[in-house]
Design a protein around this motif. Structure first.
Motif, short mmCIF file in Angstrom:
data_model
loop_
_atom_site.label_atom_id
_atom_site.label_comp_id
_atom_site.label_asym_id
_atom_site.label_seq_id
_atom_site.Cartn_x
_atom_site.Cartn_y
_atom_site.Cartn_z
N THR A 278 0.84 -1.19 0.00
CA THR A 278 0.00 0.00 0.00
C THR A 278 0.87 1.24 0.00
O THR A 278 0.58 2.23 -0.67
N VAL B 165 -7.65 -1.42 -5.22
CA VAL B 165 -7.01 -0.17 -4.82
C VAL B 165 -8.00 0.94 -5.09
O VAL B 165 -8.70 0.92 -6.11
N ARG C 264 -7.43 1.34 2.10
CA ARG C 264 -7.33 0.20 1.20
C ARG C 264 -8.26 -0.91 1.65
O ARG C 264 -8.98 -1.52 0.84
#
Lengths: 277, 574, 429, 259
Positions: B132, B277, B405
């Protein structure tokens, strides 16, 4: 180690092993305690001098422990089993009974120029004891002893009133490096002290009356003994490195032998002669 | 009554004898025994209730599920949830206390310096891409007009379970290549042929080990490719073709083409997949640039994220990309051993198990997954957070990225989440966003076992055919690389490096006894490793398992800086 | 008068060198002793990492030295046994020397052992929680008890010092203790028998080390008996050697030739019995014991440098050869044969202890083991040198101040004629 | 306690190790060190002075070049079932065999460090603390509370994770059971092995994987000829690996396995 300790098993191995261990401990401890207890007893009974003599006697070389009857030629060879205290000796008693000591012809024996008056008795540590009329006994160095020590550097005499015992320390004499414990020929209480000049060192009042003097040499025994002593002196001098004319050449011991052998270990010579290894 | 000294002695003696019959002295001895059984000066472990906590190991992309036994908050041992862990993972709870750990750094000064020069040409080198935080970097770089750099990688994933024959050309397949649990589970179903110069841990367990001459891996791959393309036939190539599905793994550039010819492309070799995402991220993200594609001397400010680095890039490959004049290099590192040696600023970062980070998918992970490594230990104060540091440069907040996320994954509503504590798999749909987040942060894994995507892009542009062996008489040895280590390993790894020599320590090189003798080196000697690229101080292990003419080198950054696999090298006594 | 400072402590009638000269002689030994104390101190304070021992070479130089000096010190128990129990009166000439050597060897070995163990302060656990099945327990118990016995035997020698015996309590205690010394000699013999044996058993019981393992009688492996025999055999040889050495160093004659001959004969007889027993034992071991554990005996000697030569050296060169020399009256009558033979016998027993300790540990047991080598660190060597120096210092003191050789005075006269050509070291003590 | 253990049949814990599945990663070694509070090595430590209760040896078939093949063999205390060489030699009962489990235990608190047991052990599975134990500052917080760290100068070795056995036993007693649940008692090395090469269990219980492994035809034990009845069973399909069970042969012109 103990049944209450961790990991203890009552097995044959434990019992045998620890049994042996404890036995060893007990035996060693008992031996030590026994020796300590005996030592304590000896000390309290005042046997120190006795033990010192026995210990010294044990350390004398075999030749020095010869029985007096060997010196006179009566017996071929015998080692004294009684530390020169013939009062306990059955053999001596028998010998005396069989052959009473021969009275010497003269009143004084002269041996290589040294005089040994026969009015007195001689101890193998080179002292003499002469009974006096008043029942006391005077104690002094014999002629060889005097010559060995010459003019002493110092003399340590016991206080009057103190006790001396046969083969125990009578007095001490210092001469050069030599520090000699002179052995007493008699048992008794010191009543008077003498000096080199007075010809005696101690006057002793014996405990027993009459005093038992069987252990001392007398009369005809003196000469053979003295011959032997001179031989020993000769040997001792040789051993200690004397290189001057030896006695065996017929030389007469001089008045102060020590000064004739300045390089000799006089302590060792005196130790040898005064039965103090 | 008057007491004499004697009486006192008697009394004392009696007292001692009497005391022996009481328990006191015996008790005293036993107590003395107990006391001497517990010498002072030895640390006493803290006692307390033991409980299990769960996390994911962040040391490498395998991201193994971990159960930690904790006393209070302190983990005292780690274990795998699905099978055993590697030795590095097993001892990771020691890492926060490693004496070599970087604990302090001029964070604000570095931040100011970077901010001042960011406009000149900034780049972030992410050594562990696919996380991430990688998106954060890309977003920040887009804003700053900088570059997001990743080490070159084959953007593929392997489905080992679909393979029947696997040929590994020097890849440490059983030794840290993929996720141990996956590989070991799949291992039963394929025949493994390991072609390698040294009998590595993988080769030992392979069905067949093909000893290669050191430095001939590429030629070997070319040979197979040639055979498959109809050139000179080879038994091995026929076996691969006949006993399919077959897979070839390794570093040689011919391998994608071989896999294509073997039919593995698309079947076993597939595209890696990422967890969902947020759109806002993908829209405003800088492109991924491979380091090799960056023009030389174009980077003025380089930020390097070394955390949980999957690979180390030798400095001599980074340095040419830096501007000639006064480049500014900032590294986020756990130790001083890596790029900190070359950086202006080395900023300390949290290490697993202190850190909060998600884990990039592993090479054998064919489904989208999302796993968070949650802290088991509170990190000390004064550490830098790379995401926040880079985010702040661009004026973006990055601290909440993981949660964003997770919410995005939850929003997609696909897949299931496995919670380790109860081994339960729950569809995401049945969970609230908070419950989903809780499941992830208390030890869980989200996976979407859906249809896999076939690789759209066929491999093999043009393969540079040249295998130019380095000619060098003065450098008699050819380097072979020991599989890599994490940058920071537990002090307990001495069990393997020093107390048993089971693994080659990172700072060591191993030589065949004949080569060692020729170089006048003995076991444990200090030596200098020399290559064209430079020299490095090393320690020597003499090992008959190393083939003559080769040097097996450890994986320390210092060695990697000068010695790549296959290069010519020399070891001389220090 | 520094020169004659300690004159009154020296036995009457023996010649000893001057005090400064004695101090000069002691100085290097005391230096070595201090170095040894420093080495041992390092091992005690910093731990056994100061040594070159390791997990595989768990025993090293120290154990070898301990085993050897305890074997050589066996003269103490064996001479005591012959003198006090079997009444070999001639041996009175060397018993004190034997006791001093015993004290030196045993206390030195104990000191080395205390450094050798990892937790010396826990050594007494062996007494508190003994495992009666362990040979080491037997060794520990017997050696510590025997050391106590030896110290008690040493006590009369000390108390007999010219100055000390003027104190009545010492004189009397010495006299009374000496009268009971035969009890201690008996206990000492018992203890020595068992610890010499169990030192042998120490390795003989190691089932996991087929090179050392031996079958035996009851709970004791054959090495138990071989160690007793070999120790009893070399004890007298070592006495010959030390007496001869002291004679050479001091330039004096200390014991009569008869004593040397008697010691040599005893040593020779026991040594030949030992060689025979050892040969039989070796044959049984090669043909039965070792193969039954899955190890062919010949393999042990394939690891260089420990070839079969070591077996030959131990049994023939340092066993049979000295035994034959010591048994031949014509040969042993000459110093040129006697001394090398005694030295060979001592070397033989040292070699045997070396093989038992060092070679056993060097040989691999697992098939993937390596043959190991080990070199002692300077701290280990220093500790051993310290023990040797300690022995020399104690012996020198004893020789100077106590009556170690009662025949010395008698023999003085015989050496006199050669006084002019005394060796340079004459009068060292 | 004693009466209780008499009621239930004694266990005989052992291991079965599949050599063909060991890739020598070393997880068992570090897991063991973590579990048993074994300190990291001091600077001077070597493979001969280290503390590795379980140690993985790399062995080979002795051939050179292309014929050479290696294998990894974890060696730990073999927990000899009969005449364990180390038990009888310890002078102060610091080594014992638990009759209820058959585990050869070592009490470092009782040990004086004479190292006689190390000389006695043919498997070299005993280790001496040559140094004072030392952990980097802070790392002592990660010590396992169930095991006491040892001091310098004592011998230690594998005890099949006694701390874990004790915890399992305590749990069993708390639940009113006499026997511990096999799932509660797994030594650290077994748990850590990524390839599942090690199985641990009661050899008296024929149903366990361990007991089954021990009965496999290619199962062997180290130096079985010594008659010590070790409880660690190894398996390998390779002949040359199975040969490591026998005595060593020097490398004088003979083909042999060595490490």
């Amino acid at each position: 180690m103990f049944p209450w300790n961790y990991g203890f098993h009552f097995g044959a191995a434990s019992v045998i092993f620890l049994g042996a261990f404890y036995t060893v401990l007990v035996v060693v401890a008992t031996t030590i305690l026994n020796a300590l207890w005996r030592a304590h007893r000896d000390l309290s009974k005042g046997k120190v001098e006795d033990i010192r003599w026995h210990s010294d006697f044990h350390d004398l070389s075999a030749a020095d422990r010869t029985c007096r009857h060997v010196l006179t030629g009566e017996i071929k060879s015998r080692e004294c089993p009684h530390a020169f205290d013939c009062r306990e000796c059955e053999t001596h008693a028998k010998r005396i009974a069989l052959h009473p000591p021969v009275r010497a012809a003269e009143a004084e024996a002269e041996i290589f120029g040294m005089s040994f008056p026969l009015d007195r008795m001689y101890h193998r540590g080179h002292t003499w004891a002469r009974p006096e009329a008043d029942g006391t006994v005077t104690v002094g160095l014999d002629d060889l002893g005097s010559r060995l020590l010459g003019t002493p550097d110092a003399v340590e005499l016991p206080e009057p009133g103190s006790r001396v015992q046969v083969n125990g320390t009578a007095f001490r004499i210092h001469k050069r490096e030599a520090d000699v414990r002179v052995l007493s020929p008699v048992d008794g209480e010191v009543v008077e002290t003498g000096s080199v000049d007075r010809g005696f060192f101690l006057r002793v009042k014996p405990f027993a009356d009459p005093m038992d003097m069987r252990h001392l040499l007398r009369d005809a025994e003196v000469k053979p003994w003295m011959m032997r002593e001179l031989e020993r002196l000769q040997l001792a001098l040789t051993m200690e490195g004397a290189s001057l004319p030896s006695l065996a050449d017929g030389g007469v011991p001089v008045a102060d032998i020590a000064s004739a052998y300045p390089k000799t270990d006089w302590d060792a010579v005196c130790g040898e002669m005064f039965l103090e290894p | 009554m008057k007491n004499s000294r004697r009486d006192i002695f008697k009394f004392a003696g009696g007292a001692v004898a009497g005391a022996l019959f009481t328990p006191a002295p015996w008790r005293l001895i036993t107590d003395a025994a107990l006391w001497s059984e517990n010498w002072p000066g030895i640390p006493r472990p803290a006692r307390g209730e033991i409980r299990a906590r769960f996390t994911n190991c962040a040391l490498c992309p395998a991201g193994c599920a971990v159960r930690a036994r904790c006393v209070g908050e302190q983990p005292v041992s780690l274990a795998g949830v699905r099978g055993g862990l590697c030795p590095f993972g097993l001892t990771a709870h020691h890492l926060p206390y490693h004496p070599a750990r970087l604990k302090q750094g001029p964070i604000e000064e570095a931040s100011a310096a970077v901010a001042k020069r960011a406009a000149d040409g900034i780049a972030v080198l992410d050594l562990n891409p696919g996380r991430t935080v990688s998106w954060t970097y890309r977003r920040a770089m887009a804003l700053l007009k900088g570059r997001y750099l990743a080490p070159e990688s084959q953007a593929v994933a392997y489905d080992l379970s679909a393979a029947k024959t696997v040929l590994s050309i020097g890849a440490p397949l059983l030794d840290g290549w993929g996720t141990p649990a996956n590989v070991i589970a799949a291992r039963r179903n394929f025949r493994l042929i390991q072609a390698e110069a040294v009998e590595s841990r993988t080769a030992v367990l392979a069905d067949e080990w093909i000893p290669l001459a050191p430095g001939t891996e590429r030629a070997f791959a070319q040979q197979i490719l040639g055979a498959l393309q109809g050139g000179r036939p080879s038994v091995l190539a026929s076996e691969l073709a006949g006993n399919g599905p077959s897979l070839v793994i390794g570093d040689a550039p011919e391998i994608p083409e071989i896999n294509r010819l073997l039919g593995a492309w698309g079947k076993i070799v597939v595209a890696p997949q990422e967890a969902p995402v947020p759109d806002s991220w993908t829209r405003s993200a800088a492109a991924i640039t491979l380091l090799a594609d960056v023009p030389d001397h174009s980077i003025h400010v380089l930020l390097i994220d070394e955390s949980a680095a999957a690979s180390y890039i030798p400095w001599h490959r980074i340095q040419p990309k830096l501007a000639n004049e006064n480049p500014l290099v900032v590294t986020f590192a756990a130790t001083r051993g890596g790029y900190a040696r070359h950086a202006k600023y080395a900023l300390p970062i949290a290490v697993y198990p202190e850190l909060t980070d998600d884990i990039a998918p592993a090479v054998d992970s064919i489904h989208p997954t999302f796993r968070i490594s949650v802290p088991l230990v509170t990190p000390p104060a004064g550490l830098a957070n790379p995401a926040e540091f880079v985010g702040a440069l661009a004026g973006a907040t990055a601290s909440n990225a993981l949660r964003e996320r997770a919410d995005e994954i939850h929003k997609a509503g696909l897949g299931t989440v496995l919670t380790y504590a109860d081994a339960k798999e729950t569809p995401v749909k049945e969970l609230t966003p908070d419950a989903f987040w809780k499941a992830l942060t208390e030890g869980g894994e989200w996976t979407q076992k859906g249809a896999r995507r076939i690789l759209s892009q066929a491999p093999g542009k043009s393969i540079d055919p040249a295998v130019r062996p380095e000619t060098a008489i003065d450098l008699p040895l050819i380097a072979i690389r020991e599989p890599g280590n994490p940058a920071l390993v537990s002090p307990l790894m001495t069990k393997l490096y020093q107390e048993s020599n089971l693994r080659l320590a990172p700072n060591r090189v191993a030589l065949h006894p004949d080569d060692a003798r020729a170089a006048n080196l003995t076991n444990g000697a200090r030596a200098i490793l020399q290559t064209r690229a430079g020299k490095c101080s090393v320690e020597v292990t003499v090992d008959p398992a190393v083939p003559p003419g080769a040097v097996l080198v450890g994986s320390s950054p210092g060695i990697q800086d000068v010695c790549a696999p296959g290069v010519r090298a020399k070891v001389v006594s220090a | 008068m520094v020169k004659e400072m300690d004159k009154e402590f020296i036995t009457r009638g023996v010649r000893r060198c001057s005090t400064p000269r004695f101090l000069l002689w002691l100085a290097p030994w005391v230096g070595l002793l201090l170095f040894g104390a420093y080495s041992a101190g390092l091992c005690l304070v910093k731990g056994l990492n100061q040594t070159n021992m390791d997990n595989r070479y768990a025993f090293g130089l120290w154990i070898f030295v301990d085993l050897t000096i305890i074997a050589l010190g066996a003269g103490a128990f064996f001479t005591g046994f012959l003198l006090y129990i079997l009444k070999f009166k001639e041996l009175k000439a060397v018993i004190n020397s034997a006791v001093v050597i015993g004290v030196v060897c045993y206390s030195g070995a104990m000191a080395a052992l205390m450094v050798d163990v990892g937790q010396p302060l826990r050594a007494w656990f062996t007494f508190w929680y003994p495992n009666v099945h362990s040979m080491l327990t037997e060794v520990t118990f017997c050696i510590s008890c025997y050391l106590v016995v030896l110290l008690i035997e040493y006590l009369p020698i000390v108390l007999k010092n010219r100055k000390l015996r003027e104190i009545p309590a010492f004189l009397v205690f010495e006299f009374e203790l000496h009268k009971l010394i035969y009890v201690l000699a008996g206990v000492g013999t018992f203890l020595s028998f068992f610890h010499q044996g169990s030192l042998g058993g120490l390795y003989g019981v190691l089932r996991g080390r087929p090179f050392a393992f031996r079958e035996g009688i009851f709970v004791w492996p054959s090495t138990f008996f071989l160690f007793i025999l070999s120790a009893a055999a070399v004890g007298p040889s070592f006495l010959i050697l030390t007496t001869w050495l002291v004679e050479k160093i001091t330039g004096k004659r200390l014991a009569k030739d008869r004593v040397f001959q008697m010691l040599a004969r005893i040593s020779g007889i026991l040594l030949s019995v030992y060689v025979l027993a050892k040969t039989v034992d070796t044959l049984i071991w090669i043909n039965r014991t070792s193969p039954s554990l899955g190890f062919t005996a010949s393999q042990y000697y394939d690891w260089k440098p420990f070839g079969t030569w070591i077996l030959f050296a131990e049994i023939v060169l340092c066993g049979l050869v000295p035994a034959l020399i010591l048994l031949t009256p014509r040969l042993r009558a000459r110093r040129a044969w006697l001394i090398p033979a005694a030295a060979l016998a001592c070397c033989g027993v040292a070699l045997n202890r070396y093989v038992q300790t060092v070679q056993t540990l060097a040989l691999p047991t697992l098939s993937f083991d390596k043959f190991l080598s080990y070199t002692p660190s300077w701290q280990e060597t220093g500790t051993v040198l310290g023990v040797v120096a300690y022995g020399v210092v104690v012996y020198s003191f004893s020789f100077r101040y106590f009556q170690i050789f009662p025949e010395e005075r008698e023999l003085k006269i015989e050496v006199r004629p050669q006084a002019e050509e005394e060796p340079a070291l004459a009068g060292r003590f | 306690m004693i009466a209780e253990s008499k009621k239930t049949p004694a266990a005989r814990y052992g291991m079965s190790i599949d050599v063909d599945r060991c890739n020598g990663c070393g997880s068992c070694m570090v897991a063991c060190a973590v579990e048993n509070n074994i300190p990291p090595a001091t600077a001077g430590a070597t493979d001969r002075t280290g503390l590795t209760w379980i140690r993985v040896f790399r062995i080979d078939n002795g051939a050179e070049g292309a014929e050479r093949r290696s294998a990894f063999v974890p060696v730990l205390c073999q927990h000899c079932g009969k005449d364990a060489p180390c038990v009888s030699v310890c002078p102060q009962q610091a080594v014992d065999v638990d009759p209820a489990t058959g585990i050869v235990g070592q009490m470092p608190e009782r040990c004086l460090g004479c190292r006689y047991c190390m000389a006695a052990c043919p498997y070299h599975a005993r280790y001496f603390n040559w140094w004072d134990p030392a952990w980097p500052a802070g790392m002592e917080k990660t010590l396992n509370p169930d095991v006491s760290p040892r001091m310098r100068g004592v011998v230690e070795k594998c005890n099949f994770c006694h701390g874990r056995w004790h915890a399992a036993k305590t749990k069993a007693v708390a639940n009113g059971k006499t026997e511990i649940d096999p799932a509660d008692y797994i030594p650290a090395c077994v748990e850590a092995c990524p390839s599942g090469a090690i199985h641990f269990g009661n050899l008296n219980d024929a149903a366990t994987e361990t007991a089954q492994g021990a009965r496999l035809p290619n199962s062997f034990r180290m130096l079985e000829s010594l008659g010590t009845d070790p409880k660690i069973y190894y398996q390998s399909k390779k002949n040359w690996v199975r040969e490591i069970s026998s005595a060593p042969r020097p490398a004088v012109g003979k083909e042999k396995a060595r490490g």
